[in-house]
Motif scaffolding. Structure first.
Motif, PDB file in Angstrom:
ATOM      1  N   MET A   1      50.844  32.050  45.861  1.00 25.65           N
ATOM      2  CA  MET A   1      49.541  31.418  45.893  1.00 25.65           C
ATOM      3  C   MET A   1      48.911  33.185  45.390  1.00 25.65           C
ATOM      4  N   ILE A   2      47.912  33.906  44.987  1.00 26.41           N
ATOM      5  CA  ILE A   2      47.235  34.485  44.686  1.00 26.41           C
ATOM      6  C   ILE A   2      46.320  34.973  46.550  1.00 26.41           C
ATOM      7  N   LEU A   3      46.233  36.371  46.384  1.00 30.07           N
ATOM      8  CA  LEU A   3      45.455  36.861  47.451  1.00 30.07           C
ATOM      9  C   LEU A   3      44.739  37.795  46.706  1.00 30.07           C
ATOM     10  N   SER A   6      38.685  40.771  49.597  1.00 30.49           N
ATOM     11  CA  SER A   6      37.174  41.226  49.770  1.00 30.49           C
ATOM     12  C   SER A   6      36.684  42.006  49.573  1.00 30.49           C
ATOM     13  N   GLN A   7      37.166  43.296  50.181  1.00 35.29           N
ATOM     14  CA  GLN A   7      36.372  44.980  49.448  1.00 35.29           C
ATOM     15  C   GLN A   7      36.763  45.141  47.718  1.00 35.29           C
ATOM     16  N   CYS A   8      37.751  45.335  47.454  1.00 36.96           N
ATOM     17  CA  CYS A   8      38.318  46.291  46.847  1.00 36.96           C
ATOM     18  C   CYS A   8      38.799  45.602  45.075  1.00 36.96           C
ATOM     19  N   GLY A   9      38.948  44.310  45.689  1.00 33.25           N
ATOM     20  CA  GLY A   9      39.133  43.004  44.154  1.00 33.25           C
ATOM     21  C   GLY A   9      40.471  43.556  44.480  1.00 33.25           C
ATOM     22  N   SER A  10      41.942  43.856  44.315  1.00 29.63           N
ATOM     23  CA  SER A  10      42.875  43.877  44.150  1.00 29.63           C
ATOM     24  C   SER A  10      43.205  42.486  44.832  1.00 29.63           C
ATOM     25  N   ARG A  11      44.228  41.964  43.537  1.00 27.71           N
ATOM     26  CA  ARG A  11      44.882  40.456  43.739  1.00 27.71           C
ATOM     27  C   ARG A  11      46.327  40.800  43.667  1.00 27.71           C
ATOM     28  N   TYR A  12      46.951  40.121  44.733  1.00 25.45           N
ATOM     29  CA  TYR A  12      48.912  39.875  44.837  1.00 25.45           C
ATOM     30  C   TYR A  12      49.300  38.471  44.758  1.00 25.45           C
ATOM     31  N   THR A  25      47.521  37.547  59.673  1.00 20.95           N
ATOM     32  CA  THR A  25      46.798  38.455  58.722  1.00 20.95           C
ATOM     33  C   THR A  25      47.662  39.380  58.305  1.00 20.95           C
ATOM     34  N   VAL A  26      46.259  40.303  56.977  1.00 18.28           N
ATOM     35  CA  VAL A  26      47.338  40.446  56.188  1.00 18.28           C
ATOM     36  C   VAL A  26      46.172  41.830  55.588  1.00 18.28           C
ATOM     37  N   ARG A  27      46.442  42.601  54.645  1.00 22.71           N
ATOM     38  CA  ARG A  27      46.397  43.758  54.461  1.00 22.71           C
ATOM     39  C   ARG A  27      46.474  44.008  52.800  1.00 22.71           C
ATOM     40  N   CYS A  28      45.481  44.890  52.420  1.00 23.22           N
ATOM     41  CA  CYS A  28      45.111  45.182  50.957  1.00 23.22           C
ATOM     42  C   CYS A  28      46.493  46.874  50.814  1.00 23.22           C
ATOM     43  N   ALA A  29      46.898  46.847  50.287  1.00 24.53           N
ATOM     44  CA  ALA A  29      48.112  48.237  49.801  1.00 24.53           C
ATOM     45  C   ALA A  29      47.240  48.937  49.209  1.00 24.53           C
ATOM     46  N   ALA A  65      54.886  34.926  36.015  1.00 25.57           N
ATOM     47  CA  ALA A  65      54.805  35.836  35.629  1.00 25.57           C
ATOM     48  C   ALA A  65      53.673  36.882  35.897  1.00 25.57           C
ATOM     49  N   PRO A  66      53.386  37.791  35.281  1.00 28.26           N
ATOM     50  CA  PRO A  66      52.706  38.439  35.646  1.00 28.26           C
ATOM     51  C   PRO A  66      51.155  39.141  35.193  1.00 28.26           C
ATOM     52  N   LEU A  67      49.704  38.794  36.809  1.00 26.47           N
ATOM     53  CA  LEU A  67      48.788  38.698  36.211  1.00 26.47           C
ATOM     54  C   LEU A  67      48.144  38.819  34.671  1.00 26.47           C
ATOM     55  N   PRO A  68      46.666  38.737  34.131  1.00 30.79           N
ATOM     56  CA  PRO A  68      46.552  39.476  32.988  1.00 30.79           C
ATOM     57  C   PRO A  68      45.745  40.440  33.930  1.00 30.79           C
ATOM     58  N   ARG A  69      45.373  42.063  32.954  1.00 35.27           N
ATOM     59  CA  ARG A  69      44.995  43.178  33.901  1.00 35.27           C
ATOM     60  C   ARG A  69      43.588  42.712  34.019  1.00 35.27           C
ATOM     61  N   SER A  70      42.458  42.121  33.267  1.00 36.15           N
ATOM     62  CA  SER A  70      41.649  41.306  33.686  1.00 36.15           C
ATOM     63  C   SER A  70      41.348  40.455  35.104  1.00 36.15           C
TER      64      SER A  70
END
Length: 232
Positions: A1-3, A6-12, A25-29, A65-70
């Motif tokens: 799944m993709i996380l 909500s603060q900076c928009g980083s996706r994992y 509970t998770v935390r953004c790197a 597969a890696p996520l697109p840069r967009s």
């Protein structure tokens, strides 16, 4: 799944098993923001009929597969980072608390100064700050003493005059003491008059008057003075 933070928009991209069926509970790197991630939704589908099939060896699972840069922004590498650890404690804003404490202290000091100046001049004298008293530069003027008979046969002793400030600055006006003395200078009777104002502007004056009934007959002279607030 993709996380997605909500603060900076980083996706994992993480496996569903890392979140578990109850969520966690998770935390953004990237920005260190923490949130509770719900488990992935369960897929409810109609079960297909079971048909016997030959046993074959499972093929190796393809790498994700890696996520697109967009859609993803690679966070800066962090050494030994665990995205599921407990959130770091928030830092205290020491400077903000220090400024608030200084503002409160200045307000208290200004309020105390105003109270001492306008409402409690006797407190200043107790602290060793002389105001008024016998050393005041104020003077008496237009002094007048009269003895007036009343209809009931008693006599009214009246003392009046003005307090003048001859200086170029405002002065505190203490109480006025009226002393009646005999021919030898001994005190026969005395009382105090409270002025109508406590602060007298430069070159200004204020009137005062006081009266007593049936003062002792041995009084021969009247003496006016300012009461020393240091002595009470």
């Amino acid at each position: 799944m993709i996380l997605e933070c909500s603060q900076c928009g980083s996706r994992y991209e993480v496996p569903d098993s890392a979140i578990g069926p109850d969520g966690r509970t998770v935390r953004c790197a990237n920005c260190k923001h923490s949130w509770f991630q719900s488990p992935p939704p369960l897929e409810l589908t109609e079960p297909a009929p079971v048909t016997p099939s030959p046993v074959v060896a499972p093929e190796p699972a393809p790498e994700p597969a890696p996520l697109p840069r967009s859609l993803a922004r690679a966070p800066e590498p962090v050494a030994a980072y665990d995205p599921f650890d407990e959130p770091a404690p928030a830092k205290r804003h020491g400077l903000r608390w220090t400024i608030a404490a200084l503002v409160a202290l200045v307000s208290v000091l200004l309020g105390a100064a105003a109270l001492l100046y306008w409402k409690a001049p006797q407190v200043l004298t107790q602290l060793g700050l002389p105001i008024g008293g016998a050393s005041t530069p104020l003077v008496f003027s237009d002094k007048n003493v009269a003895l007036q008979a009343r209809p009931d046969g008693s006599k009214l002793f009246i003392v009046s005059g003005k307090v003048l400030n001859p200086t170029a600055s405002s002065q505190h006006v203490p109480d006025i003491r009226i002393r009646l003395v005999d021919a030898q200078g001994g005190e026969v009777y005395s009382w105090r008059i409270t002025p109508s104002v406590r602060t007298l502007d430069p070159q200004a004056s204020v009137e005062f008057n006081g009266a007593k009934v049936d003062v002792p007959s041995g009084a021969k002279n009247v003496q006016l003075s300012f009461v020393s607030e240091l002595a009470g």
